[in-house]
Every structure is written in C-alpha cells, then in structure tokens.
Design an enzyme around this catalytic site. Structure first.
Site, PDB file in Angstrom:
ATOM      1  N   CYS A 168       0.797  -1.239   0.000  1.00  0.00           N
ATOM      2  CA  CYS A 168       0.000   0.000   0.000  1.00  0.00           C
ATOM      3  C   CYS A 168       0.823   1.281   0.000  1.00  0.00           C
ATOM      4  O   CYS A 168       0.717   2.082  -0.923  1.00  0.00           O
ATOM      5  CB  CYS A 168      -0.916   0.026   1.211  1.00  0.00           C
ATOM      6  SG  CYS A 168      -2.243  -1.142   1.085  1.00  0.00           S
TER       7      CYS A 168
HETATM    8  C1  UDX Z   1      -1.092  -0.013   5.719  1.00  0.00           C
HETATM    9  C2  UDX Z   1      -2.046   0.803   6.585  1.00  0.00           C
HETATM   10  O1  UDX Z   1      -1.686   0.692   7.981  1.00  0.00           O
HETATM   11  C3  UDX Z   1      -3.477   0.358   6.368  1.00  0.00           C
HETATM   12  O2  UDX Z   1      -4.346   1.185   7.110  1.00  0.00           O
HETATM   13  C4  UDX Z   1      -3.782   0.435   4.883  1.00  0.00           C
HETATM   14  O3  UDX Z   1      -5.095  -0.044   4.661  1.00  0.00           O
HETATM   15  C5  UDX Z   1      -2.787  -0.355   4.063  1.00  0.00           C
HETATM   16  O4  UDX Z   1      -1.460   0.073   4.356  1.00  0.00           O
HETATM   17  P1  UDX Z   1       0.014  -2.428   5.871  1.00  0.00           P
HETATM   18  O5  UDX Z   1       0.717  -2.098   4.594  1.00  0.00           O
HETATM   19  O6  UDX Z   1      -0.626  -3.757   6.014  1.00  0.00           O
HETATM   20  O7  UDX Z   1      -1.125  -1.359   6.176  1.00  0.00           O
HETATM   21  O8  UDX Z   1       1.117  -2.310   7.022  1.00  0.00           O
HETATM   22  P2  UDX Z   1       1.403  -1.419   8.311  1.00  0.00           P
HETATM   23  O9  UDX Z   1       1.224  -2.233   9.525  1.00  0.00           O
HETATM   24  O10 UDX Z   1       0.707  -0.131   8.285  1.00  0.00           O
HETATM   25  O11 UDX Z   1       2.980  -1.193   8.130  1.00  0.00           O
HETATM   26  C6  UDX Z   1       3.504  -0.576   6.953  1.00  0.00           C
HETATM   27  C7  UDX Z   1       5.000  -0.635   6.947  1.00  0.00           C
HETATM   28  O12 UDX Z   1       5.535   0.244   7.926  1.00  0.00           O
HETATM   29  C8  UDX Z   1       5.596  -1.998   7.257  1.00  0.00           C
HETATM   30  O13 UDX Z   1       6.708  -2.228   6.431  1.00  0.00           O
HETATM   31  C9  UDX Z   1       6.028  -1.882   8.711  1.00  0.00           C
HETATM   32  O14 UDX Z   1       7.080  -2.755   9.022  1.00  0.00           O
HETATM   33  C10 UDX Z   1       6.449  -0.432   8.762  1.00  0.00           C
HETATM   34  N1  UDX Z   1       6.337   0.179  10.097  1.00  0.00           N
HETATM   35  C11 UDX Z   1       5.126   0.339  10.679  1.00  0.00           C
HETATM   36  C12 UDX Z   1       7.489   0.615  10.749  1.00  0.00           C
HETATM   37  O15 UDX Z   1       8.600   0.495  10.227  1.00  0.00           O
HETATM   38  N2  UDX Z   1       7.354   1.214  11.969  1.00  0.00           N
HETATM   39  C13 UDX Z   1       6.161   1.387  12.581  1.00  0.00           C
HETATM   40  O16 UDX Z   1       6.133   1.948  13.693  1.00  0.00           O
HETATM   41  C14 UDX Z   1       5.009   0.929  11.917  1.00  0.00           C
END
Ligand code: UDX
Length: 447
Positions: A274
């Site tokens: 996403c």
């Molecule tokens: C995201 C959005 O959270 C969600 O609302 C939307 O519908 C789709 O995109 P997702 O891609 O499943 O969801 O993952 P998410 O848990 O949000 O994490 C995104 C990325 O950020 C991951 O690579 C994760 O490892 C990274 N991340 C997240 C961090 O590096 N640090 C954090 O504190 C949070």
C-alpha cells in the site's frame, strides 16, 4: 425503502476482497465472490484462501460450509443475485508511479452491463484505493453508460475505503477505528444500514462526499508513512550520538498525547503493497493539480535510503563484504504475512549481492515469494539457526516472534563471526552488546 439483510457480491479477491468477503459471510450475510482469476474462485470454494492471514482460513472454511460464502465464475451471476457489489480489485502503479485504474474500469463496466438486465436498484461500493474523483468519474459513469439506467433512481455508487493492515486484516475488519462512507444520500444510507447490522453498534462513522472519502484514505496512509519516516530520520541522529537510543526518544515523544505512541517504531524502513504505491499515486495526482507535496517527497526519500544503513553498519565492521556470508533474518515486509511486495529485505539483498556477499536467507512464511524474485542467487535456510550458521554477519530485517526468542548464545554458538545488526530494534542492547558484536538502527555507541 424496506431493508432486509442484503446479499453482497465482491469483484476482486485480493487481500481486501477475500478478507472482507469472509468477515461479512461469517456474520451470516450471503456473499458471492467473483474474480477474473478462476484459481482464486476455485480455492475459495474449497474453503481455502490464496493468502496467509491469521484467522482467515477458518472463517472461509466455516462460511463456505454453511453456504454463506460462494465463489462465482460469472460476473453477471454475482451482480444479478446480490443487492450491492463491492469493488475490491487491485489498483497497481503505472511505470511513472501514477495509479492504474484499468481493473476498476473493467469491473465497473462489467457491473454496468449486468445491471442492464436488472430491475431492482443496486449499489456499487468502491473499496479499492482510488484517487479522488474515481468513484464518480469512472465507476458511476461506466455504470450509467453501460446499464442505461438512471443514477440515484435505479442505481447508486459510493466510496468506502478500507484501512485494514496485513497480518491483522481479520481483526481490523471486525474492529475498525472508524468507517468512512462517501456518496449520495440514498447510497450512503443503504451502506450505513448494512454496517449497523454487521457491527452493532456502528463504529465512529464519517459520512461525506465520495471525493473526501477517497482522499481520506490517501491522507491516512501518507500521514502514517510520514510518522515512520520521521522516527527513522531521528534514528540517524541517535546512531551518531554517543549513548543515543531511538527507542527512548520514541517513548519520550509518544507519551505526548498530541503525538501518540503508535507507528513510531524505527527500523530499516517501510514497505508493503500500500504505502509505496499510494504515496506515489498521491504525488502524481497532486502534480495534475499543479501542486507539490514536499512532506510526501521527504517521506519517500528517507525510506529509500533507510535500508542502506544496514549495509553501512555491516561495512563499518567487516570492511569489504565481498565473499562474506551474510544472513538475512526476515523477508516479508512485516511480520505475520508472506507478502514481500516492496519489502525492505529486497533492497538489502540486492545491495548485498552487488557488494559480492554470499547471502543466506530465512523467513517463516515468505521463502517461496522471495525465491520467485532471486531464484538461485541466494542460499535458502530451513530455520533461523541454519541461516546464521557459519556466517559473518546476521541482519534482522523483519521482526517475527520466533526471532525475538533468540538469545545471544544462539548467535554466539552458531555464527563464524558473531555479529548481529538489529534492523527492527527487537533485541535488548544491554543483553547483546556485552556478549557479541552488536549494532542496531538508531543506537549510538555506549560510552
Ligand atoms: C497499511 C495501513 O496501515 C493500512 O491502514 C492500509 O489499509 C494499508 O497500508 P500495511 O501495509 O498492512 O497497512 O502495514 P502497516 O502495519 O501499516 O505497516 C507498513 C510498513 O511500515 C511496514 O513495512 C512496517 O514494518 C512499517 N512500520 C510500521 C514501521 O517500520 N514502523 C512502525 O512503527 C510501523
């Protein structure tokens, strides 16, 4: 309008489609699920899913057995036997980063053609992430032209973006922070009534225009990505600061209610299906409006360079990586998923290969997906211990629980040169740094 429990159809059985369809069906709603990919439909009717997501297989199996969830091969069957259709097709990027709406376009055309044969009012809900204006300019227009029906009187459309996260998609669908529904009054009310039955009570709900609803989704993703890039930016300072530690900084600022503690985990960067795609699509959309989005640019820039910090840390210690064996622990873009789309691991592996390193990898779920990309260029291990055996450096790239349970002794006993780089800050520096060579994102030297 009399409101009976609606029958629901889905166009598109990707992540959002299959999870949402299974969740709706599990609460007793009749769901017909269509996808152009016949294999996905077939698998669904066998009670299985093509993706890994905690709790999903059980929901699908139970709902298929009860006859509440059915995969269909004919788009007409899906539309004509349901009261509303959710469009959950993919919205990939074009070469230039802008959104490719071809699947939304073809799905809405199919719905339009089917509606030509239907007498009853039908609602189409756009759940796919689409740039503002798509629901009205593409979906509504296609249906209007192909069905030859009158908008509002004979059919409705609305936008209802999805905020579920991979790895907790089922949980997020049952417990969303909020719902966002955008469109005309009749359509919005129809969907809201359904959600009242599904959630009981309804979560906080924003009712607005389709365009606002579409933009909320992009603004939401951009803000979260910016939050992570922000903490990653500060982590670079910590790394050069004697006694600095980004974990403590994140805790310190996260306790400020105006900032909040979530999405402040510093690490090797963010990836997934996403954020990378949506941030680029938002940029391109803004360009069409002759606008620049400097915060989005900076968010992406920090993320492009963040994984390279892992390589720099390895080089600081090992000097030349040529011929050195490097173990990469964790390949999926985050834990609890097998998804490697835009995963940080790919950038790190590519860099290690360019440096001439021998790369050994392990992930609890994503091995097959990574094999599809790198094939014979890597050594594939059957466990974390096998992966670190006889290696010169271990890089922790995805924070799976099984890696959190590993002790300094595991690394000391198995590695040729016990040297660990924690790219997700899962290990306690006090415990590890006394016993072995230990570096971590956002951790300065102890003095
Ligand atoms: C995201 C959005 O959270 C969600 O609302 C939307 O519908 C789709 O995109 P997702 O891609 O499943 O969801 O993952 P998410 O848990 O949000 O994490 C995104 C990325 O950020 C991951 O690579 C994760 O490892 C990274 N991340 C997240 C961090 O590096 N640090 C954090 O504190 C949070």
């Amino acid at each position: 309008m009399e409101y009976n429990s609606p029958t629901i159809s889905f166009f598109g059985l990707g992540y959002v489609g299959i999870v949402t369809a299974a969740c709706f069906a599990s609460k007793g709603f009749k769901v017909l699920a269509y996808d152009v990919d016949k294999k996905k439909v077939e698998l669904l009717n066998e009670g299985k899913s093509h993706i890994f997501e905690p709790g999903l297989d059980k929901l699908i199996k139970e709902s298929v057995d009860k006859g509440k969830l059915k995969g269909v091969y004919d788009p007409f069957e899906a539309v004509l036997n349901s009261d509303m259709t959710f469009i959950t097709v993919g919205t990939p990027s074009k070469q230039d980063g802008s959104i490719d709406l071809k699947f939304v376009d073809s799905a809405s055309k199919m719905i339009g053609e089917a509606l030509k044969l239907k007498d009853k009012w039908h609602l189409t809900v756009v759940k796919s992430t689409v740039i503002p204006g798509t629901t009205n300019k593409v979906v509504r227009r296609n249906i209007e032209i192909l069905s030859r029906k009158k908008y509002d009187e004979e059919f409705g459309v609305c936008s209802n973006p999805e905020f579920l996260r991979e790895g907790s998609a089922v949980e997020d669908t049952f417990n969303p922070d909020r719902l966002v529904i955008g469109g005309d009054e009749k359509s919005v009310n129809f969907l809201k009534r359904f959600y009242e039955m599904f959630y009981n009570p309804l979560p906080p709900t924003i009712i607005t225009t389709a365009e606002n609803s579409e933009l909320i989704k992009y603004a939401n993703n951009a803000f979260l990505a910016m939050k992570v890039s922000f903490i990653n930016m500060i982590s670079r300072i910590c790394q050069k600061l004697p006694n600095g530690d980004i974990e403590v900084i994140a805790k310190g600022i996260g306790l400020d209610k105006r900032i909040g503690p979530l999405f402040l985990r510093a690490g090797a960067g963010w990836g997934g299906s996403c954020w990378p795609k949506d941030l680029n699509a938002l940029k391109k959309f803004a360009e069409e409006l002759e606008l620049k989005l400097p915060l989005v640019d900076a968010t992406i820039e920090v993320n492009n360079t963040q994984p390279l910090i892992m390589i720099d840390l390895a080089k600081e210690e090992l000097k030349d990586l040529k011929g050195k064996t490097i173990s990469v622990l964790g390949l999926s873009f985050k834990p609890n998923t097998d998804d490697v789309r835009d995963a940080v691991s790919i950038k790190i592996i590519n860099n290690l290969l360019e440096e001439g390193a021998i790369v050994k990898v392990y992930d609890p779920k994503a091995m097959e997906n990574i094999y599809r990309i790198f094939q014979d260029k890597l050594t594939y291990a059957g466990s974390a211990i096998e992966c670190i055996k006889n290696s010169d450096c271990a890089m922790l790239v995805t924070e799976w629980d099984e890696f959190k349970r590993m002790t300094p002794e595991d690394y000391l006993k198995n590695m040729r040169n016990p040297f660990l780089i924690d790219g997700r800050r899962i290990y306690d520096p006090k415990l590890f740094s006394g016993k072995m060579k230990f570096k971590a994102i956002g951790l300065g030297n102890r003095v």
